[in-house]
Write an enzyme that holds these catalytic residues in place. Sequence first.
Site, PDB file in Angstrom:
ATOM      1  N   ASN A 164      -4.306 -10.095 -22.866  1.00 16.16           N
ATOM      2  CA  ASN A 164      -5.117 -10.037 -24.082  1.00 16.16           C
ATOM      3  C   ASN A 164      -5.324 -11.472 -24.600  1.00 16.16           C
ATOM      4  OD1 ASN A 164      -5.668 -10.033 -26.924  1.00 16.16           O
ATOM      5  ND2 ASN A 164      -5.123  -7.875 -27.004  1.00 16.16           N
ATOM      6  N   HIS A 210      -5.536 -14.189 -29.057  1.00 16.81           N
ATOM      7  CA  HIS A 210      -4.906 -15.290 -29.803  1.00 16.81           C
ATOM      8  C   HIS A 210      -5.400 -16.668 -29.374  1.00 16.81           C
ATOM      9  CE1 HIS A 210      -2.815 -12.626 -32.308  1.00 16.81           C
ATOM     10  NE2 HIS A 210      -2.250 -12.007 -31.297  1.00 16.81           N
ATOM     11  N   HIS A 246      -9.743  -7.520 -28.397  1.00 19.63           N
ATOM     12  CA  HIS A 246      -9.868  -6.557 -29.496  1.00 19.63           C
ATOM     13  C   HIS A 246     -10.911  -7.069 -30.470  1.00 19.63           C
ATOM     14  CE1 HIS A 246      -7.543  -4.090 -32.807  1.00 19.63           C
ATOM     15  NE2 HIS A 246      -8.831  -3.818 -32.773  1.00 19.63           N
ATOM     16  N   ARG A 278     -12.153  -6.673 -33.758  1.00 19.12           N
ATOM     17  CA  ARG A 278     -11.747  -6.011 -34.995  1.00 19.12           C
ATOM     18  C   ARG A 278     -12.917  -5.941 -35.959  1.00 19.12           C
ATOM     19  NH1 ARG A 278      -5.869  -5.787 -35.590  1.00 19.12           N
ATOM     20  NH2 ARG A 278      -6.333  -5.045 -37.685  1.00 19.12           N
ATOM     21  N   ARG A 307     -11.588 -11.151 -37.022  1.00 19.42           N
ATOM     22  CA  ARG A 307     -10.667 -12.250 -37.347  1.00 19.42           C
ATOM     23  C   ARG A 307     -10.323 -13.115 -36.132  1.00 19.42           C
ATOM     24  NH1 ARG A 307      -5.092  -8.930 -38.364  1.00 19.42           N
ATOM     25  NH2 ARG A 307      -6.410  -7.811 -39.819  1.00 19.42           N
ATOM     26  N   GLU A 349     -10.658  -3.356 -26.699  1.00 18.81           N
ATOM     27  CA  GLU A 349      -9.932  -2.564 -27.694  1.00 18.81           C
ATOM     28  C   GLU A 349     -10.787  -2.486 -28.943  1.00 18.81           C
ATOM     29  OE1 GLU A 349      -5.432  -4.057 -26.516  1.00 18.81           O
ATOM     30  OE2 GLU A 349      -6.245  -4.487 -28.493  1.00 18.81           O
ATOM     31  N   THR A 372      -2.131  -4.391 -34.654  1.00 13.71           N
ATOM     32  CA  THR A 372      -2.189  -2.930 -34.584  1.00 13.71           C
ATOM     33  C   THR A 372      -0.783  -2.378 -34.817  1.00 13.71           C
ATOM     34  OG1 THR A 372      -3.814  -3.300 -32.853  1.00 13.71           O
ATOM     35  CG2 THR A 372      -3.094  -1.044 -33.188  1.00 13.71           C
ATOM     36  N   GLU A 409      -2.466   4.483 -23.342  1.00 13.11           N
ATOM     37  CA  GLU A 409      -1.646   3.275 -23.424  1.00 13.11           C
ATOM     38  C   GLU A 409      -0.531   3.583 -24.405  1.00 13.11           C
ATOM     39  OE1 GLU A 409      -3.547  -0.508 -24.133  1.00 13.11           O
ATOM     40  OE2 GLU A 409      -1.662  -1.397 -24.802  1.00 13.11           O
ATOM     41  N   HIS A 417       2.193  -3.710 -26.425  1.00 20.94           N
ATOM     42  CA  HIS A 417       2.506  -4.143 -27.784  1.00 20.94           C
ATOM     43  C   HIS A 417       3.935  -4.662 -27.892  1.00 20.94           C
ATOM     44  CE1 HIS A 417       1.955  -4.733 -32.021  1.00 20.94           C
ATOM     45  NE2 HIS A 417       0.687  -4.483 -31.811  1.00 20.94           N
TER      46      HIS A 417
END
Length: 242
Positions: free
Chosen positions: A7, A10, A43, A45, A49, A70, A101, A151, A190
């Site tokens: 992912n 970040h 993801h 969002r 962000r 996502e 999440t 998942e 996660h």
Amino acid sequence: MIRLHVNVDHIATLRNARGTSYPDPVFAAQLCEQAGADGITCHLREDRRHIRDDDVDRLRAAVATRLNLEMAATAEMCAIAERVRPDVITLVPERREERTTEGGLDVIGARATIEPIARMCARVGIELSLFIAPDPKQVDASHAVGAGQVELHTGEYCHLMGEPRDVEFERLRAAARHATALGLDVAAGHGLTRHNVIAVAAIREVAEVNIGHALIADAALVGLERAVGGFRAALERGLRRR
Ligand code: PXP
């Protein structure tokens, strides 16, 4: 074999912190693929962000492995997914004020909002994954709504210590077994680190892990190639325990 999906959210978080054009999540995705990642996750969002709309478009054009988008189960996101055509979408619960999440999707309660998205996926050939707590009722509901994958949320397992952690781990193992028996593909994600991912990879039914924060944190210190390699080595340790 277990698939490692990275992912890259970040990388975008770091970019957005200074309003620069670097570091680029798309370039990061390509480096992850070169280092042996089996897929790339991002993801989008509601508040944008980290990943932004044009990142998703550019990732779609650049990712040669598998792109997993996502997203929340909303009409806006459904339209974006239909246009962009990721290989798979993962529906996640989303609250504006959360840092990341926080829980699994309530597939039973959200069935009416998930069904139109499941129909869109079936129509255009996108695979559907649902991010859920390791709860057999949520696994059943995911199967009933037409998902091909669940998942399993590993956040609780990662945060707990001692006996409660063992109990949560058994819930993960049982949910993975149950999902596989229903014909669902099983991913996990996660809070996973190079350390706690080993036990998760040792669960026979887990076919994929989605890893973001800890891998990108490693990459900040040792580079993406070594970070991906470190996680791959941890997964291999888990596979040997199966
Ligand atoms: N899987 C899902 C569904 C997520 O929402 C996230 C966080 O974006 C992850 C995996 C990755 O979690 P982490 O960043 O803690 O590795």
